[in-house]
Each structure stands twice: as C-alpha cells, then as structure tokens.
Enzyme design. Structure first.
Site, mmCIF file in Angstrom:
data_model
loop_
_atom_site.group_PDB
_atom_site.id
_atom_site.type_symbol
_atom_site.label_atom_id
_atom_site.label_comp_id
_atom_site.label_asym_id
_atom_site.label_seq_id
_atom_site.Cartn_x
_atom_site.Cartn_y
_atom_site.Cartn_z
ATOM 1 N N CYS A 71 0.781 -1.269 -0.050
ATOM 2 C CA CYS A 71 0.035 -0.092 -0.087
ATOM 3 C C CYS A 71 0.807 1.292 0.086
ATOM 4 C CB CYS A 71 -1.003 -0.004 1.333
ATOM 5 S SG CYS A 71 -1.844 -1.638 1.374
ATOM 6 N N CYS A 107 1.176 3.697 3.110
ATOM 7 C CA CYS A 107 1.296 3.096 4.609
ATOM 8 C C CYS A 107 2.893 2.990 5.149
ATOM 9 C CB CYS A 107 0.909 1.769 4.457
ATOM 10 S SG CYS A 107 0.539 0.990 6.119
ATOM 11 N N CYS A 118 -10.273 0.978 18.884
ATOM 12 C CA CYS A 118 -9.867 0.181 17.534
ATOM 13 C C CYS A 118 -8.638 -0.469 17.831
ATOM 14 C CB CYS A 118 -10.068 1.033 16.699
ATOM 15 S SG CYS A 118 -9.838 0.143 14.779
ATOM 16 N N CYS A 144 -13.331 -2.387 18.257
ATOM 17 C CA CYS A 144 -13.181 -2.438 16.719
ATOM 18 C C CYS A 144 -11.865 -3.113 16.251
ATOM 19 C CB CYS A 144 -13.416 -1.192 16.078
ATOM 20 S SG CYS A 144 -12.963 -0.900 14.436
ATOM 21 N N CYS A 165 -16.934 -0.730 8.859
ATOM 22 C CA CYS A 165 -16.152 0.384 9.107
ATOM 23 C C CYS A 165 -15.383 0.515 7.888
ATOM 24 C CB CYS A 165 -15.313 0.671 10.336
ATOM 25 S SG CYS A 165 -14.406 2.097 10.211
HETATM 26 N N1 SAM Z 1 -3.382 -3.934 7.561
HETATM 27 C C1 SAM Z 1 -4.857 -3.661 7.662
HETATM 28 C C2 SAM Z 1 -5.695 -3.048 6.547
HETATM 29 O O1 SAM Z 1 -4.519 -2.644 5.524
HETATM 30 O O2 SAM Z 1 -6.707 -3.094 6.537
HETATM 31 C C3 SAM Z 1 -5.322 -2.842 8.902
HETATM 32 C C4 SAM Z 1 -4.303 -1.538 9.249
HETATM 33 S S1 SAM Z 1 -4.379 -0.192 7.894
HETATM 34 C C5 SAM Z 1 -3.017 0.690 8.546
HETATM 35 C C6 SAM Z 1 -5.787 0.600 8.055
HETATM 36 C C7 SAM Z 1 -5.965 1.574 7.137
HETATM 37 O O3 SAM Z 1 -5.345 2.986 7.536
HETATM 38 C C8 SAM Z 1 -5.812 1.527 5.696
HETATM 39 O O4 SAM Z 1 -6.792 0.964 5.110
HETATM 40 C C9 SAM Z 1 -5.525 3.080 5.067
HETATM 41 O O5 SAM Z 1 -6.844 3.512 4.780
HETATM 42 C C10 SAM Z 1 -5.387 3.694 6.469
HETATM 43 N N2 SAM Z 1 -4.136 4.660 6.378
HETATM 44 C C11 SAM Z 1 -2.809 3.945 6.518
HETATM 45 N N3 SAM Z 1 -1.814 4.590 6.402
HETATM 46 C C12 SAM Z 1 -2.419 5.603 5.914
HETATM 47 C C13 SAM Z 1 -1.879 7.110 5.792
HETATM 48 N N4 SAM Z 1 -0.574 7.354 5.570
HETATM 49 N N5 SAM Z 1 -2.749 8.282 5.654
HETATM 50 C C14 SAM Z 1 -3.982 8.104 5.652
HETATM 51 N N6 SAM Z 1 -4.504 6.791 5.840
HETATM 52 C C15 SAM Z 1 -3.768 5.802 6.179
HETATM 53 C C1 DTB Z 2 -8.870 4.345 9.056
HETATM 54 O O1 DTB Z 2 -9.526 4.729 8.169
HETATM 55 N N1 DTB Z 2 -7.949 5.306 9.585
HETATM 56 C C2 DTB Z 2 -7.284 4.681 10.871
HETATM 57 C C3 DTB Z 2 -8.253 3.503 11.148
HETATM 58 N N2 DTB Z 2 -8.845 3.306 9.900
HETATM 59 C C4 DTB Z 2 -7.475 2.008 11.468
HETATM 60 C C5 DTB Z 2 -5.833 4.601 10.549
HETATM 61 C C6 DTB Z 2 -4.991 5.632 10.115
HETATM 62 C C7 DTB Z 2 -3.568 5.465 9.931
HETATM 63 C C8 DTB Z 2 -2.892 6.499 9.572
HETATM 64 C C9 DTB Z 2 -1.373 6.369 9.540
HETATM 65 C C10 DTB Z 2 -0.721 5.702 10.784
HETATM 66 O O2 DTB Z 2 -1.042 6.212 11.727
HETATM 67 O O3 DTB Z 2 -0.163 4.658 10.861
HETATM 68 FE FE1 SF4 Z 3 -1.391 -2.073 3.648
HETATM 69 FE FE2 SF4 Z 3 -0.577 -0.876 5.759
HETATM 70 FE FE3 SF4 Z 3 -2.504 -2.561 6.005
HETATM 71 FE FE4 SF4 Z 3 -0.206 -3.390 5.524
HETATM 72 S S1 SF4 Z 3 -0.785 -2.225 7.388
HETATM 73 S S2 SF4 Z 3 -2.095 -4.063 4.698
HETATM 74 S S3 SF4 Z 3 0.784 -1.927 4.126
HETATM 75 S S4 SF4 Z 3 -2.369 -0.514 5.008
#
Ligand code: SAM
Ligand code: DTB
Ligand code: SF4
Length: 317
Positions: free
Chosen positions: A56, A59, A96, A128, A188
């Site tokens: 991603c 991320c 969460c 959550c 969600c």
């Molecule tokens: N690994 C799982 C997944 O991807 O569903 C759960 C954790 S993931 C960090 C949750 C969400 O955080 C992602 O789907 C993304 O929409 C959001 N997210 C991650 N990094 C972000 C960023 N730098 N800015 C905004 N949203 C972010």
């Molecule tokens: C969502 O849509 N935003 C939150 C929650 N679901 C899990 C996560 C945002 C993560 C932003 C980047 C970070 O702090 O790592």
């Molecule tokens: Fe993608 Fe980050 Fe979730 Fe891994 S933790 S699946 S890299 S959003």
C-alpha cells in the site's frame, strides 16, 4: 430515505452543487438522522506494528518502504488494557486495535488478539479491529469474542486502486467485507483522499460504499498523512474545500452512517474541521497518536469542541 443505487453522475452533480446549497442539503440530512452537536470518538492502538507484506503506497507500515517505523509483535494484554482504560477515562467510547497484517492466520497471534478483544469488551467499550483480510470463520470467532466493528477500507475507486496497491485486489477487499457482515459485525469502511486520484475516483469510492447494503455503519475519510519513505511522500496537499465537499456528499448518500473525520487532522485547521462537522462528519479519532503517526490529541480536541459549542458522545453501543 436510504438508497443503494447512486450513480457516479449523480454524485458528481451533488459534488458540483454551489457550496451553500450543498452544505444546506448535507445539514438537512445530518439533522434528520443525528444530533448535529455530537461527535463520537474512537481511540486507535497499533497492537502489531510494521513489517507488513502488502505494498500500500500510503502506508508507513509496509515492509516495502523504509519509513523508520519500529516493528513489534502482538502487544501483551496488560499493555493493551492499560491503554484502553486510559482511552475510556478520557471519554472515548470505542477502541480500535490495528495489526499490520495482510490477512489473519489462525494460531497463536490470532488467539492473542481474541483475548485482547474479550478484555477490552469487558471494560464496556465498543471494540473495533482492523487486521487485514478475514475468512468467514475468523469473523465469527471475532464476533464471539465481542468484536463490535471491523475496519477494512476500500481506499479509492476500483479504477485507481491498482495505482496504490498491487499485492491484493479490490475483489479481495469486498470478500472480507462480506465475511464481516455474515458474522454480524458492523462494518467500518472508507478511504483516503490525496493519493493523486481525481475527483471521479473520490466519488467512485463513495458510490462503491453507497452500493453496499446495508451501508457501512462507519465511513472513515482519511486525508493522506504523507510519510517520509513511502511512494506518496511528495503528493500535493488536498484542497480543503474539495475535502469538505466530499464529506458533504458522503453524508448525503449515506445518511445514517457515522462519517469519520480520520487521519490527517493535524494538517487541518480548526476552521476546516468545523466545516467538516457542518458538512456531516460526526466522528473522530481521539488521542495524540493514530496507529503510527500523530493526531491532534485530547487537549486540542476538547478546546475545539468547546469553541464550537459541541460535545463528545458519551455512550458506547
Ligand atoms: N492492515 C490492515 C488493513 O490494511 O486493512 C489494517 C491496518 S491499515 C493501517 C488501516 C487503514 O489505515 C488503511 O486501510 C488506510 O486506509 C489507512 N492508512 C494507512 N496509512 C495511512 C496514511 N498514511 N494516511 C491516511 N490513511 C492511512
Ligand atoms: C482508518 O480508516 N484510519 C485509521 C483506522 N482506519 C485504522 C488509521 C489511520 C492510519 C494513519 C497512518 C498511521 O498512523 O499509521
Ligand atoms: Fe497495507 Fe499498511 Fe494495512 Fe499493511 S498495514 S495492509 S501496508 S495499509
């Protein structure tokens, strides 16, 4: 009326409505379904951080990019419960837990997560989880442990998705969402703005969400946190008015869902956040940290609520 047949053209027409009219429409829908002065709060905790096999592009936790995020395995129960209690003391109604996994695998790690869910639920909070892809059976086990909601984002339109993530498909995301629903866990599901996508992609995401039946109970709209080391670190900032318009459209097309003003609030002015609340956002993440990046924190958010004459929701579901 709750509709599931919004077309992209209709969303575009709403989005382009003169701002005062769009805001009036969003406010009307919001007031028909919610208390306009009330904001719900969730606290996030990354219970397993970094080293994720997915790519991603936004991320900080992806193993594909060097972002300096410190990795750790599933946190011990006492650490997590202490964090949950402190979130509850500060007034958060939902907790969460996030894990940087591509998918849940049965075994010790998942058993530990189930134990965390039971522990937090016993505190009386809405639990959550966001753990990546899930099977139907895993969703049922989470539900049994007391998990109330599952976060699993579609992130963007189906058309733009491939620009952001190549290690899994949109269809796989939808499959997990179906499994979550089948288990009776609330959904969600939302996305991110500011990843180089066009207006049509932003609205395409909202169209996709609105076609789900029932609508996701909670719709997080994240503004990209540009993290150094990720491919999106140099993206341009999102125009605040565009962002507010998007919130208004989300409110109108998903009238009964919580629209969550999610990541990116540290880069939003109080005025921008106020406009988002007027447009129908009614939920935020509490605390000074999201999963790995900063969030405005308790003192700032309380002051903001006070200035606006608004308040936080006290009860959990
Ligand atoms: N690994 C799982 C997944 O991807 O569903 C759960 C954790 S993931 C960090 C949750 C969400 O955080 C992602 O789907 C993304 O929409 C959001 N997210 C991650 N990094 C972000 C960023 N730098 N800015 C905004 N949203 C972010
Ligand atoms: C969502 O849509 N935003 C939150 C929650 N679901 C899990 C996560 C945002 C993560 C932003 C980047 C970070 O702090 O790592
Ligand atoms: Fe993608 Fe980050 Fe979730 Fe891994 S933790 S699946 S890299 S959003």
């Amino acid at each position: 009326m709750v509709r599931h047949d919004w077309t992209l053209e209709q969303l575009l027409e709403l989005y382009e409505t003169p701002f005062p009219d769009l805001m009036y429409q969003a406010q009307t829908v919001h007031r028909d379904n919610f208390t306009p002065t009330e904001v719900q709060r969730s606290t996030l905790l990354s219970v397993k951080t970094g080293g994720c096999p997915e790519d991603c592009a936004y991320c900080p936790q992806s193993a594909h990019y060097d972002t300096g995020v410190e990795r750790h395995k599933v946190l011990p129960k006492e650490v997590v419960l202490a964090q949950a209690k402190s979130a509850q003391r500060e007034g958060s109604t939902r907790f969460c837990m996030g894990a940087a996994w591509r998918e849940v695998r049965d075994g010790k790690d998942f058993d530990e997560i189930l134990e965390l869910v039971r522990g937090v639920r016993n505190l009386g909070m809405e639990v959550c989880c966001t753990l990546g892809m899930l099977t139907e059976d895993q969703a049922a086990r989470l539900k049994d442990a007391g998990c109330y909601a599952y976060n699993h984002n579609l992130d963007t339109s189906p058309e733009y998705y491939g620009e952001i993530i190549t290690t899994r498909t949109y269809e796989e995301r939808l499959e997990t969402l179906r499994n979550v629903r089948k288990a009776g866990i609330t959904v969600c599901c939302g996305g991110i703005v500011g990843m180089g996508e066009g207006t049509k992609d932003r609205l395409g995401l909202l169209a996709e969400l609105s076609h789900q039946d029932p609508h996701p109970e909670s719709v997080p709209i994240n503004m990209l946190v540009r993290v150094e080391g990720t491919p999106l670190e140099t993206e341009s900032p999102v125009d605040p008015i565009d962002f507010v318009r998007l919130i208004a459209v989300a409110r109108i097309v998903m009238p009964k869902s919580y629209v969550r003003l999610s990541a990116g609030r540290t880069d939003m002015s109080d005025e921008m956040q106020a406009l988002c609340f007027l447009a129908g956002a009614n939920s935020i993440f509490a605390g000074d940290k999201l999963l790995t990046t900063p969030n405005p924190g308790e003192t700032h958010d309380r002051a903001l609520m006070k200035k606006l004459g608004m308040h936080f929701r006290e009860e959990a579901h």
